[in-house]
Scaffold this motif. Structure first.
Motif, PDB file in Angstrom:
ATOM      1  N   PRO A 131       1.091  -0.836  -0.254  1.00  0.00           N
ATOM      2  CA  PRO A 131      -0.186   0.058  -0.355  1.00  0.00           C
ATOM      3  C   PRO A 131       0.832   1.315   0.302  1.00  0.00           C
ATOM      4  CG  PRO A 131      -0.284  -0.910   2.068  1.00  0.00           C
ATOM      5  CD  PRO A 131       0.746  -1.820   1.229  1.00  0.00           C
ATOM      6  N   ALA A 132       0.413   2.318  -0.338  1.00  0.00           N
ATOM      7  CA  ALA A 132       1.157   3.505  -1.125  1.00  0.00           C
ATOM      8  C   ALA A 132       0.809   4.507  -1.430  1.00  0.00           C
ATOM      9  CB  ALA A 132       1.764   3.204  -2.238  1.00  0.00           C
ATOM     10  N   LEU A 148       6.283   8.924  -3.200  1.00  0.00           N
ATOM     11  CA  LEU A 148       4.530   7.919  -2.514  1.00  0.00           C
ATOM     12  C   LEU A 148       4.984   8.280  -0.735  1.00  0.00           C
ATOM     13  CD1 LEU A 148       5.514   5.740  -5.582  1.00  0.00           C
ATOM     14  CD2 LEU A 148       3.712   7.814  -5.326  1.00  0.00           C
ATOM     15  N   GLU A 149       3.311   8.167  -0.042  1.00  0.00           N
ATOM     16  CA  GLU A 149       4.392   7.211   1.265  1.00  0.00           C
ATOM     17  C   GLU A 149       3.491   6.465   1.614  1.00  0.00           C
ATOM     18  OE1 GLU A 149       1.684   8.424   5.580  1.00  0.00           O
ATOM     19  OE2 GLU A 149       1.825  10.460   4.268  1.00  0.00           O
ATOM     20  N   GLN A 150       4.361   5.096   1.829  1.00  0.00           N
ATOM     21  CA  GLN A 150       4.226   3.734   1.601  1.00  0.00           C
ATOM     22  C   GLN A 150       3.287   3.421   3.907  1.00  0.00           C
ATOM     23  OE1 GLN A 150       8.020   2.017  -0.055  1.00  0.00           O
ATOM     24  NE2 GLN A 150       8.336   3.302   0.887  1.00  0.00           N
ATOM     25  N   GLY A 153       4.806   4.803   6.801  1.00  0.00           N
ATOM     26  CA  GLY A 153       4.965   6.611   6.737  1.00  0.00           C
ATOM     27  C   GLY A 153       6.246   6.781   6.215  1.00  0.00           C
ATOM     28  N   GLN A 154       6.317   6.399   5.890  1.00  0.00           N
ATOM     29  CA  GLN A 154       8.184   6.649   5.104  1.00  0.00           C
ATOM     30  C   GLN A 154       7.583   7.257   3.329  1.00  0.00           C
ATOM     31  OE1 GLN A 154      11.835   6.432   5.487  1.00  0.00           O
ATOM     32  NE2 GLN A 154      10.317   6.340   7.895  1.00  0.00           N
ATOM     33  N   VAL A 155       8.145   8.634   2.925  1.00  0.00           N
ATOM     34  CA  VAL A 155       7.720   8.523   1.882  1.00  0.00           C
ATOM     35  C   VAL A 155       9.574   8.255   0.716  1.00  0.00           C
ATOM     36  CG1 VAL A 155       7.940  11.035   0.487  1.00  0.00           C
ATOM     37  CG2 VAL A 155       6.747  10.678   2.301  1.00  0.00           C
TER      38      VAL A 155
END
Length: 406
Positions: A131-132, A148-150, A153-155
């Protein structure tokens, strides 16, 4: 992990996944961004609803190599019966008259999703970010830069020579591109459910126009039917609150007894009906597709079928690249010029049907009845109407003609 792509498809629902499959034979680096796993209960695209897939769309899906994995769950439409509640005049369409095995098919959305993702999972030139979700987008040198935010929470930043916005009627990607949309509230709600009638439907679909809105009863397996019942917005809550017995009685009043008594009803869901049309479908290195481009009233079941023809045309344009940048204005305008006429006709047709059959004026009512009667007697009119509703009119993409892209 590759971060440079020829195309990034934002949205992995039925249209976005179909585009990814259509592009699979081409030497393109493709990414798919989707906030839900395909088998997640939260995934709105692959729920218990059903989709009416036209004959033309079945050809596209078959040429793409996914039809065989949903065919077992597909219920063929042999005939379509069109009527208006309380008025004379009936129109009929028969598959045998049109020289096709079926006018279309009714397929559970879960089956469509399962077939598409089975094919996607085997693609070597596809990378899924899932999911992203897309959180920002900006033009860069020869590409669009996407953040893209995974799930953690990492972008992650990726580059796309072409972005395809196919993330629904409320498309965030469309808004990021600065594209406005025109929204028309039909003041109607669609109630969706499956019912079991007393008599076998024998592959017959019904489109019945009532004073509240159109009512579609579509054939399913195990002698069940899929119902799309359009009601006035102010009535929807009270109808949804009815117990099963009284709900079936209310539905029976609207549909009649062409299949005998309605015996049982499954789980019900509802959603408000709007027409959403993007004011433009092209922007810098971006094309808008699916419901993000044109979200239609469900009357006549044209929404997904129109979008699938858009998918087939865009894939064909991408197949003609021969080293050309897929995000150039000339390539995108080639796609738009091809698809504009078909889109305008279908949007006008569906909107016109809703307006025509909800008009309270006497002369319009008489004209509707006369039109249904004459339609059933004029073979030429039937054939023309059938070609459009089956997705066989106009310039057809190769996939719609059963011809692979490569």
């Amino acid at each position: 992990m590759d971060r440079d792509f020829d195309l990034v498809i934002v949205g992995g629902g039925m249209v976005g996944a179909s585009l990814a499959v259509a592009l699979s034979p081409l030497p393109l680096r493709v990414a798919l961004v989707e906030p839900f796993a395909p088998d997640s209960d939260a995934q709105p695209s692959y729920d218990d609803r059903c989709t009416a897939i036209s004959h033309g769309s079945q050809v596209i899906l078959n040429t793409m190599g996914v039809w065989q994995d949903m065919q077992a769950d597909a219920s063929p439409i042999a005939r379509i019966h069109v009527s208006e509640q309380g008025r004379p005049g009936i129109a009929r369409l028969e598959a045998r008259e049109q020289g096709v095995p079926a006018l279309g098919y009714v397929v559970p959305n879960r089956s469509v999703g399962k077939a598409l993702w089975k094919r996607l999972s085997a693609q070597s030139n596809l990378q899924c970010f899932m999911p992203a979700k897309l959180v920002s987008m900006r033009p860069g040198k020869d590409a669009m830069e996407l953040d893209l935010e995974q799930a953690d929470g990492q972008v992650l930043s990726v580059n796309a020579r072409l972005v395809v916005a196919v993330d629904g009627a409320r498309s965030v990607t469309r808004e990021m591109a600065g594209i406005d949309s025109d929204v028309l509230d039909y003041q109607q709600t669609a109630i969706i459910c499956n019912v079991t009638p007393e008599q076998d439907h024998q592959g017959q679909a019904f489109e019945r126009f009532t004073t509240s809105g159109p009512l579609a009863v579509l054939p399913l397996g195990e002698k069940r039917c899929s119902v799309v019942w359009t009601v006035k917005r102010e009535l929807a809550e009270s109808i949804m609150a009815l117990d099963d017995e009284n709900f079936l009685l209310r539905l029976q009043e609207q549909f009649g007894y062409r299949l005998g008594r309605l015996l049982t009803v499954g789980q019900r869901s509802s959603y408000p009906l709007y027409r959403v049309k993007a004011r433009q479908q092209l922007a810098q290195r971006l094309v808008v597709l699916g419901n993000a481009a044109h979200n239609l009233h469900p009357v006549a079941g044209q929404g997904f079928n129109l979008s699938l023809r858009d998918v087939a045309a865009l894939a064909e344009v991408m197949a003609s690249l021969e080293g050309v940048d897929p995000g150039t204005p000339a390539m995108l305008e080639q796609y738009m010029q091809w698809r504009r006429e078909d889109q305008d006709k279908v949007l006008g047709f569906t909107h016109g049907l809703v307006r025509l059959f909800t008009s309270p004026f006497g002369p319009v009512k008489l004209a509707r009845s006369a039109g249904l009667l004459s339609f059933d007697l004029v073979p030429g009119a039937k054939k023309l109407f059938a070609r459009h509703t089956m997705g066989r009119a106009g310039r057809l993409p190769r996939l719609a003609r059963g011809v692979p892209l490569v």
